[in-house]
Design an enzyme around this catalytic site. Structure first.
Site, PDB file in Angstrom:
ATOM      1  CB  CYS A 142      -9.788  -7.719 -58.747  1.00 19.66           C
ATOM      2  SG  CYS A 142     -11.561  -7.428 -59.023  1.00 19.66           S
ATOM      3  CG  HIS A 189     -10.564 -12.381 -60.516  1.00 15.11           C
ATOM      4  ND1 HIS A 189     -10.346 -12.164 -59.175  1.00 15.11           N
ATOM      5  CD2 HIS A 189     -11.578 -11.560 -60.878  1.00 15.11           C
ATOM      6  CE1 HIS A 189     -11.207 -11.265 -58.733  1.00 15.11           C
ATOM      7  NE2 HIS A 189     -11.961 -10.885 -59.744  1.00 15.11           N
ATOM      8  CD  GLU A 204      -7.997 -15.001 -58.473  1.00 13.03           C
ATOM      9  OE1 GLU A 204      -9.019 -14.432 -58.044  1.00 13.03           O
ATOM     10  OE2 GLU A 204      -7.084 -14.385 -59.086  1.00 13.03           O
TER      11      GLU A 204
END
Length: 213
Positions: free
Chosen positions: A82, A193, A195
């Site tokens: 990010c 992202h 995750e």
């Protein structure tokens, strides 16, 4: 074997750490201790929020020099996430202009407010949600991930890298082809992202854990 997630007060640190723990038996530590970061086998540079705050906190926690040394020496794999991707460029338009870490040539630009999709529908800024990533060049971190796989985004600013050889993935939004995966040497960085990107995001993190540049 240790993976250090740099804790300078900005970013979804523990979500990134939990996702890494899911894909590896290596020890994952969230830390701002320069010795632990320098002693790790690989490093993650996260980031979230305004780039002025991220750069400021990196300075305040005295970790800017540590990050600059890591990316200059190319001594171990480093993954930017990010705003951790945006900080690697020369300059960002955000906050009336912010000088970044100057590791890669290029700028961070804001999406225009009048973006529209192919049917003429007005698009929102920030660009938020799932979008396809086109793999511009092959890279070990793309192993097992289909070209055009979807990843999760939340951003109003995007990387416009000057060197095409450093661009490994792009996303189209309102006619803008944002450079959402860039890399050089032992550094790879993504705007999305991983995750939060389900199986393909976890696979990218697993590839990072196994990457030996």
């Amino acid at each position: 074997m240790t993976i250090a997630v740099i804790d300078y007060g900005m970013g979804n640190l523990h979500s990134v750490a939990k996702a890494l723990e899911h894909v590896t038996h290596e020890h994952v530590v969230v830390t701002r201790d320069p010795r632990r970061i320098q002693g790790a086998t690989r490093v993650v540079l996260p980031g979230q929020g305004a780039i002025r705050d991220c750069m400021g906190e990196l300075e305040r926690t005295e970790l800017r020099g540590v990050v600059l040394e890591l990316i200059a020496n190319q001594s171990k794999p480093l993954l930017g996430v990010c705003v951790g991707q945006q900080m690697l460029l020369e300059h960002s338009e955000e906050n009336d202009g912010i000088e970044c870490l100057n590791f890669m040539p290029g700028k961070v630009r804001r999406f225009a407010d009048n973006l529209r999709d192919a049917s003429g529908e007005r698009l929102k800024v920030p660009h938020m949600g799932w979008n396809r990533v086109v793999q511009r060049h092959a890279h070990p971190l793309w192993e097992g991930i289909e070209d055009g796989a979807r990843f999760y985004f939340v951003h109003s600013y995007y990387v416009d890298a000057a060197d095409d050889s450093s661009v490994f993935g792009t996303t189209e939004y309102g006619g803008v082809h944002a450079h959402v995966a860039v890399g050089r040497g032992s550094v790879f960085a993504v705007q999305f992202h991983p995750e939060k990107s389900a199986g393909d995001g976890l696979r990218l993190l697993e590839n990072f854990v196994n990457w030996a540049p």
